[in-house]
Design a protein around this motif. Structure first.
Motif, PDB file in Angstrom:
ATOM      1  N   HIS A  94       0.907  -1.361   0.035  1.00 28.89           N
ATOM      2  CA  HIS A  94      -0.087  -0.184   0.024  1.00 28.89           C
ATOM      3  C   HIS A  94       0.820   1.101  -0.010  1.00 28.89           C
ATOM      4  N   GLU A  95       2.040   1.336   0.618  1.00 26.69           N
ATOM      5  CA  GLU A  95       2.855   2.275   0.134  1.00 26.69           C
ATOM      6  C   GLU A  95       3.299   2.529  -1.308  1.00 26.69           C
ATOM      7  N   ASP A  96       3.727   1.279  -1.717  1.00 23.12           N
ATOM      8  CA  ASP A  96       4.231   1.495  -3.281  1.00 23.12           C
ATOM      9  C   ASP A  96       2.943   1.667  -4.318  1.00 23.12           C
ATOM     10  N   GLY A  97       1.742   1.078  -4.096  1.00 30.24           N
ATOM     11  CA  GLY A  97       0.769   0.902  -4.831  1.00 30.24           C
ATOM     12  C   GLY A  97       0.816  -0.331  -5.898  1.00 30.24           C
ATOM     13  N   ASP A  98       1.322  -1.331  -5.320  1.00 27.92           N
ATOM     14  CA  ASP A  98       1.644  -2.345  -6.115  1.00 27.92           C
ATOM     15  C   ASP A  98       0.262  -3.233  -6.376  1.00 27.92           C
ATOM     16  N   ILE A  99      -0.180  -3.768  -7.492  1.00 23.69           N
ATOM     17  CA  ILE A  99      -1.024  -4.339  -7.775  1.00 23.69           C
ATOM     18  C   ILE A  99      -1.382  -5.812  -7.028  1.00 23.69           C
ATOM     19  N   HIS A 100      -2.397  -6.024  -6.356  1.00 26.73           N
ATOM     20  CA  HIS A 100      -2.652  -6.916  -5.477  1.00 26.73           C
ATOM     21  C   HIS A 100      -4.199  -7.613  -5.860  1.00 26.73           C
ATOM     22  N   GLY A 101      -4.586  -8.748  -5.143  1.00 28.65           N
ATOM     23  CA  GLY A 101      -5.957  -9.298  -5.342  1.00 28.65           C
ATOM     24  C   GLY A 101      -6.676  -9.123  -4.201  1.00 28.65           C
ATOM     25  N   THR A 102      -8.159  -8.859  -4.810  1.00 29.48           N
ATOM     26  CA  THR A 102      -9.133  -8.750  -3.751  1.00 29.48           C
ATOM     27  C   THR A 102     -10.383  -9.422  -3.977  1.00 29.48           C
ATOM     28  N   SER A 103     -11.205  -9.884  -3.258  1.00 27.03           N
ATOM     29  CA  SER A 103     -12.325 -10.442  -3.557  1.00 27.03           C
ATOM     30  C   SER A 103     -13.450  -9.499  -2.953  1.00 27.03           C
ATOM     31  N   HIS A 104     -14.791  -9.360  -3.586  1.00 27.00           N
ATOM     32  CA  HIS A 104     -15.698  -8.386  -3.264  1.00 27.00           C
ATOM     33  C   HIS A 104     -17.158  -9.338  -3.597  1.00 27.00           C
ATOM     34  N   VAL A 105     -17.641  -9.382  -2.537  1.00 28.19           N
ATOM     35  CA  VAL A 105     -18.880 -10.209  -2.544  1.00 28.19           C
ATOM     36  C   VAL A 105     -20.190  -9.239  -2.134  1.00 28.19           C
ATOM     37  N   TRP A 106     -21.194  -8.875  -2.928  1.00 29.57           N
ATOM     38  CA  TRP A 106     -22.150  -8.091  -2.538  1.00 29.57           C
ATOM     39  C   TRP A 106     -23.372  -9.090  -2.319  1.00 29.57           C
ATOM     40  N   ILE A 107     -23.842  -8.716  -1.134  1.00 30.47           N
ATOM     41  CA  ILE A 107     -25.145  -9.606  -0.874  1.00 30.47           C
ATOM     42  C   ILE A 107     -26.393  -8.565  -1.295  1.00 30.47           C
ATOM     43  N   VAL A 108     -27.231  -9.340  -2.017  1.00 28.03           N
ATOM     44  CA  VAL A 108     -28.579  -8.596  -2.649  1.00 28.03           C
ATOM     45  C   VAL A 108     -29.919  -9.157  -2.212  1.00 28.03           C
ATOM     46  N   ARG A 109     -30.842  -8.370  -2.071  1.00 26.57           N
ATOM     47  CA  ARG A 109     -32.135  -8.927  -1.710  1.00 26.57           C
ATOM     48  C   ARG A 109     -33.153  -7.942  -2.415  1.00 26.57           C
ATOM     49  N   LYS A 110     -34.362  -8.251  -2.760  1.00 28.08           N
ATOM     50  CA  LYS A 110     -35.479  -7.316  -3.342  1.00 28.08           C
ATOM     51  C   LYS A 110     -36.397  -7.215  -1.848  1.00 28.08           C
ATOM     52  N   ASN A 111     -36.689  -5.676  -1.740  1.00 23.91           N
ATOM     53  CA  ASN A 111     -37.511  -5.592  -0.470  1.00 23.91           C
ATOM     54  C   ASN A 111     -39.063  -5.681  -0.975  1.00 23.91           C
ATOM     55  N   ASP A 112     -39.758  -5.217   0.147  1.00 23.13           N
ATOM     56  CA  ASP A 112     -41.212  -5.248  -0.033  1.00 23.13           C
ATOM     57  C   ASP A 112     -41.725  -4.370  -1.159  1.00 23.13           C
ATOM     58  N   GLN A 113     -41.026  -3.476  -1.486  1.00 20.43           N
ATOM     59  CA  GLN A 113     -41.650  -2.567  -2.640  1.00 20.43           C
ATOM     60  C   GLN A 113     -40.971  -3.029  -4.047  1.00 20.43           C
ATOM     61  N   GLY A 114     -40.363  -4.057  -4.125  1.00 24.20           N
ATOM     62  CA  GLY A 114     -39.730  -4.814  -5.352  1.00 24.20           C
ATOM     63  C   GLY A 114     -38.421  -4.205  -5.598  1.00 24.20           C
ATOM     64  N   LYS A 115     -37.898  -3.256  -4.942  1.00 21.76           N
ATOM     65  CA  LYS A 115     -36.641  -2.716  -5.297  1.00 21.76           C
ATOM     66  C   LYS A 115     -35.660  -3.418  -4.677  1.00 21.76           C
ATOM     67  N   TYR A 116     -34.446  -3.497  -5.299  1.00 21.23           N
ATOM     68  CA  TYR A 116     -32.997  -4.330  -5.042  1.00 21.23           C
ATOM     69  C   TYR A 116     -32.588  -3.387  -3.874  1.00 21.23           C
ATOM     70  N   GLU A 117     -31.884  -4.239  -2.964  1.00 25.31           N
ATOM     71  CA  GLU A 117     -31.135  -3.545  -1.714  1.00 25.31           C
ATOM     72  C   GLU A 117     -30.005  -4.390  -1.772  1.00 25.31           C
ATOM     73  N   LEU A 118     -28.860  -3.667  -1.360  1.00 26.33           N
ATOM     74  CA  LEU A 118     -27.380  -4.201  -1.015  1.00 26.33           C
ATOM     75  C   LEU A 118     -27.131  -4.167   0.497  1.00 26.33           C
ATOM     76  N   LEU A 119     -26.624  -5.220   0.957  1.00 28.81           N
ATOM     77  CA  LEU A 119     -26.085  -5.024   2.270  1.00 28.81           C
ATOM     78  C   LEU A 119     -24.832  -4.547   2.480  1.00 28.81           C
ATOM     79  N   LEU A 120     -24.800  -3.464   3.005  1.00 30.89           N
ATOM     80  CA  LEU A 120     -23.577  -2.803   3.142  1.00 30.89           C
ATOM     81  C   LEU A 120     -22.833  -2.857   4.460  1.00 30.89           C
ATOM     82  N   GLN A 121     -21.662  -2.923   4.458  1.00 33.13           N
ATOM     83  CA  GLN A 121     -21.057  -2.908   5.865  1.00 33.13           C
ATOM     84  C   GLN A 121     -20.528  -1.574   6.152  1.00 33.13           C
TER      85      GLN A 121
END
Length: 182
Positions: A24-51
């Motif tokens: 992170h000091e040098d800005g080297d390229i490294h790998g990460t994994s991103h998982v988005w949790i999604v659901r549809k709410n009672d109004q039929g709109k999509y929501e994301l679970l954010l931490q």
């Protein structure tokens, strides 16, 4: 100490390994994994679970972020890392076949945290987890996650478009999610 594999722009390994702080000091390229949790709410709109990131995080403390995300430790691949991070951060025990691969995101950001430059150049594999999640039953990793909250996808787009500093969301990942949901 935590070590990362240094990667090429296509995500492939270079054969070099470096300590997290130096990456992170040098800005080297490294790998990460991103998982988005999604659901549809009672109004039929999509929501994301954010931490909400812990106030003790080394970067972007207290910021609303991806449902579950993490760096790939040296020697670990993207999908196993995604599964591990889901369990560590949220207590969700998912199977590899329960995650849907959406694509690859290249992210770069520069900032200063705690008086030190922070250069983050990551290649991320982006996944969706759309199983039923009851946030009252999650086991949050307090060192990483302060809280979680469902937010409408449209609101997340607005926060990203407006570059709201309380949200560290990537527009291209939100677009991947929207495309998947349509």
């Amino acid at each position: 100490m935590e070590y990362f594999d240094i990667r090429n722009i296509d995500g492939s390994l270079t054969g070099k390994v470096k300590e997290r702080k130096k990456v992170h000091e040098d800005g080297d390229i490294h790998g990460t994994s991103h998982v988005w949790i999604v659901r549809k709410n009672d109004q039929g709109k999509y929501e994301l679970l954010l931490q909400k990131r812990s106030a003790m995080k080394d970067a972007y403390p207290g910021c609303y972020d991806i449902s579950s995300a993490g760096h790939l430790p040296a020697g670990e691949d993207f999908l196993p890392s995604a599964i591990r991070e889901l369990e560590e951060e949220l207590g969700i025990r998912a199977k590899e076949n329960e995650l849907t691969f959406l694509g690859i995101h290249e992210g770069y950001s520069e900032d200063v945290f705690y008086g030190r430059p922070f250069r983050n150049h990551e290649i991320s594999h982006v996944y969706i987890y759309d199983k039923n999640v009851d946030i009252t039953e999650l086991n949050l990793q307090k060192e990483e996650v302060e809280s979680v909250k469902w937010m409408e996808l449209d609101f997340c787009f607005e926060m990203s478009r407006n570059k709201n500093p309380n949200y560290c969301l990537f527009m291209d990942e939100l677009e991947m999610i929207e495309k998947y949901l349509k």
